[in-house]
Design a protein around this motif. Structure first.
Motif, PDB file in Angstrom:
ATOM      1  N   THR A  75       0.822  -1.207   0.000  1.00 11.38           N
ATOM      2  CA  THR A  75       0.000   0.000   0.000  1.00 11.38           C
ATOM      3  C   THR A  75       0.858   1.260   0.000  1.00 11.38           C
ATOM      4  O   THR A  75       0.550   2.240  -0.694  1.00 11.38           O
ATOM      5  N   ALA A  76       1.948   1.254   0.769  1.00  7.49           N
ATOM      6  CA  ALA A  76       2.843   2.414   0.816  1.00  7.49           C
ATOM      7  C   ALA A  76       3.424   2.703  -0.560  1.00  7.49           C
ATOM      8  O   ALA A  76       3.515   3.875  -0.988  1.00  7.49           O
ATOM      9  N   ALA A  77       3.820   1.659  -1.286  1.00  6.44           N
ATOM     10  CA  ALA A  77       4.382   1.848  -2.625  1.00  6.44           C
ATOM     11  C   ALA A  77       3.343   2.408  -3.586  1.00  6.44           C
ATOM     12  O   ALA A  77       3.632   3.315  -4.391  1.00  6.44           O
ATOM     13  N   LEU A  78       2.114   1.901  -3.524  1.00  8.13           N
ATOM     14  CA  LEU A  78       1.048   2.400  -4.395  1.00  8.13           C
ATOM     15  C   LEU A  78       0.702   3.852  -4.078  1.00  8.13           C
ATOM     16  O   LEU A  78       0.452   4.667  -4.973  1.00  8.13           O
ATOM     17  N   PHE A  79       0.702   4.195  -2.781  1.00  6.02           N
ATOM     18  CA  PHE A  79       0.411   5.570  -2.377  1.00  6.02           C
ATOM     19  C   PHE A  79       1.481   6.521  -2.893  1.00  6.02           C
ATOM     20  O   PHE A  79       1.173   7.597  -3.430  1.00  6.02           O
ATOM     21  N   ALA A  80       2.731   6.150  -2.746  1.00  7.21           N
ATOM     22  CA  ALA A  80       3.828   7.004  -3.202  1.00  7.21           C
ATOM     23  C   ALA A  80       3.779   7.211  -4.712  1.00  7.21           C
ATOM     24  O   ALA A  80       4.092   8.300  -5.212  1.00  7.21           O
ATOM     25  N   ALA A  81       3.364   6.176  -5.440  1.00 11.42           N
ATOM     26  CA  ALA A  81       3.321   6.272  -6.905  1.00 11.42           C
ATOM     27  C   ALA A  81       2.075   6.990  -7.398  1.00 11.42           C
ATOM     28  O   ALA A  81       1.915   7.186  -8.614  1.00 11.42           O
ATOM     29  N   GLY A  82       1.194   7.387  -6.496  1.00 13.88           N
ATOM     30  CA  GLY A  82      -0.012   8.110  -6.899  1.00 13.88           C
ATOM     31  C   GLY A  82      -1.041   7.236  -7.577  1.00 13.88           C
ATOM     32  O   GLY A  82      -1.859   7.732  -8.361  1.00 13.88           O
ATOM     33  N   LEU A  83      -1.044   5.939  -7.266  1.00  8.65           N
ATOM     34  CA  LEU A  83      -1.941   4.999  -7.938  1.00  8.65           C
ATOM     35  C   LEU A  83      -3.224   4.730  -7.158  1.00  8.65           C
ATOM     36  O   LEU A  83      -4.041   3.914  -7.592  1.00  8.65           O
ATOM     37  N   LEU A  84      -3.392   5.407  -6.024  1.00 10.19           N
ATOM     38  CA  LEU A  84      -4.578   5.186  -5.206  1.00 10.19           C
ATOM     39  C   LEU A  84      -5.494   6.400  -5.224  1.00 10.19           C
ATOM     40  O   LEU A  84      -5.036   7.540  -5.357  1.00 10.19           O
ATOM     41  N   SER A  85      -6.779   6.151  -5.101  1.00  8.71           N
ATOM     42  CA  SER A  85      -7.759   7.205  -4.899  1.00  8.71           C
ATOM     43  C   SER A  85      -8.198   7.176  -3.438  1.00  8.71           C
ATOM     44  O   SER A  85      -7.770   6.304  -2.665  1.00  8.71           O
TER      45      SER A  85
END
Length: 478
Positions: free
Chosen positions: A359-369
């Motif tokens: 989740t941290a990696a996805l958040f950093a990459a801007g892939l989450l809403s």
């Protein structure tokens, strides 16, 4: 004070009489009377977290993100001081006295928070609230573990500690109404949240009259006859409620009761014979404290700063998260009594750590809403909530009876001091920077702590499922 060799020697069957009882109305009243505090704590902690953006308004307290992080730390510092002070008092003067005193202090802090007028006053009142809740952790967990039969202890302890999230769900539902300017002025709605919680909490004082002093504590503190009367009353109540006559007990335990057990004896046992268990309890506490304090004291800020969620809608995002947190202990709790403590504790810490890294990696990459971020948190905290509750269960059952409350207090205090006071300040600064990568690095640190806790459990964990407290750790008086 005489040493153990000069103390009167008695043989008691009280622990075994308590552990062989079937589940009954008495046990339910104990759980409700003591555990409902966590529901109220969840209610007002969620209100503080969800109202973070609203409290930054000039119409309310005009706090900065750093101020909100500091307020969270004041609460945690109060909890640390309360846990240590009341933990020592609980082991010395009994469970029942302390869980009345700490409840009154807690409710006073909640009510005073409703009347805060600036940052210093709000921080002070949150510190008072923390004093009460810290003391509750020591007294309440000790009393529950010592009154609940061994075969139910794991699941009940997890559900009681997890009930915090029922309050969090209620707080999430309440926040949109409290922030509705059509219903309440900006500087009134948030105050009502604290006031309502404080008023509801007064009912707990009535419920706690059904909870007796721990017979286990009484028998080791020169009050054997009172302990026997208490157990006889519990047995009669259970028999009347279930229609089952309690089975005969043939096991006994030899103890050398004392009026007071010296602090030196207690500390020596924790750092000597039980050193590996102390390392385990501390590691579990630090990991869960860092995770929860980093996420839930800043959740509203994350939603508003990175996903532009309006402050009035933040509670709607907290609601599914709170439900997921409660479902974890509720649905997984029985497995801690059947599959076993070590496997389940290591598994829940490990799974939540791995999910957090992703989740941290996805958040950093801007892939989450805002929606997918919340769904990811729900998945993480389904396991993390059971893991966090198991940390309190571990600290409360793997040490001798005479040091149980102080052990809970010490490891809660140390874990919270290390993980809980640093994480809100750290994440307040990370969020203030506006960098998703920096915030993600903070989440990565939390994930590594969870994985470390899982590894420590596998190495030092204790298979305590279904066992009496006295067989897990010999009383110091034995």
């Amino acid at each position: 004070m005489p040493d153990a060799s000069s103390s009167p020697v008695i043989r008691t069957d009280i622990p075994f009489r308590l552990d062989r009882l079937p589940w009954s109305r008495f046990h339910l009243l104990v759980v409700v009377g003591l555990g409902i505090t966590w529901i109220l704590d969840g209610l007002e902690v969620t209100i503080v977290g969800s109202l973070g953006p609203a409290l930054q308004s000039a119409d309310t307290l005009n706090l900065t993100s750093a101020d909100l992080g500091a307020v969270a730390s004041f609460y945690v510092v109060g909890a640390v001081i309360g846990a240590l002070g009341f933990g020592w008092i609980t082991d010395r003067h009994g469970r029942r006295l302390v869980f009345y005193v700490t409840l009154i202090i807690y409710l006073s802090g909640v009510m005073l928070s409703a009347f805060a007028w600036n940052f210093p006053s709000f921080a002070l009142f949150r510190l008072v609230t923390g004093l009460g809740i810290g003391g509750e952790y020591a007294a309440v967990n000790s009393a529950i573990d010592e009154l609940i039969p061994a075969k139910y202890r794991g699941r009940i302890d997890l559900i009681v500690n997890g009930s915090f999230w029922l309050g969090a769900a209620a707080g999430a539902l309440a926040v949109p109404f409290l922030l509705d300017r059509n219903l309440f002025p900006a500087n009134v709605g948030w105050r009502l949240g604290f006031g309502i919680g404080g008023v509801l909490g007064l009912s707990i004082l009535f419920l706690r009259r059904f909870v007796p002093e721990s017979p286990r504590w009484l028998v080791t503190h020169l009050r054997e006859q009172e302990a026997d009367r208490t157990v006889r009353a519990i047995e009669a109540e259970v028999e009347a409620a279930t229609g089952q006559k309690p089975a005969p007990v043939h096991e006994t335990l030899e103890v050398h009761p004392r009026k007071v057990f010296g602090l030196e004896l207690i500390v020596t046992s924790m750092l000597g014979k039980y050193k590996r268990r102390s390392i385990l309890a501390l590691t579990l506490m630090v990991a869960q404290s860092f995770l929860y304090n980093s996420v839930f004291f800043t959740f509203g800020l994350i939603l508003s700063r990175f996903y532009q969620v309006p402050e009035a809608r933040i509670g709607l995002y907290v609601l599914p998260l709170a439900i997921g947190n409660f479902c974890g202990p509720l649905l997984l709790g029985s497995l801690f009594d059947t599959v076993g403590r070590k496997k389940m504790i290591a598994g829940t810490f490990g799974i939540s750590g791995i999910l957090l890294l992703v989740t941290a990696a996805l958040f950093a990459a801007g892939l989450l809403s805002s929606v997918t971020q919340t769904l990811a948190w729900c998945a993480i905290f389904f396991f993390a909530s059971a893991a966090a509750s198991s940390a309190y269960l571990t600290a409360s059952e793997i040490f001798p009876l005479e040091t149980r409350a102080l052990a809970i207090a010490c490891f809660y205090a140390l874990g919270t001091a290390i993980g809980g006071t640093t994480s809100p300040l750290l994440f307040g600064w990370l969020i203030e920077s506006g960098s998703a990568w920096r915030v993600s690095a903070g989440y990565g640190l939390a994930a590594l702590l969870l994985l470390l806790a899982a590894a420590t459990e596998l190495k030092f964990g204790v298979d305590a499922e279904g066992k009496s407290l006295e067989s897990i750790a010999d009383p110091l008086s034995s």
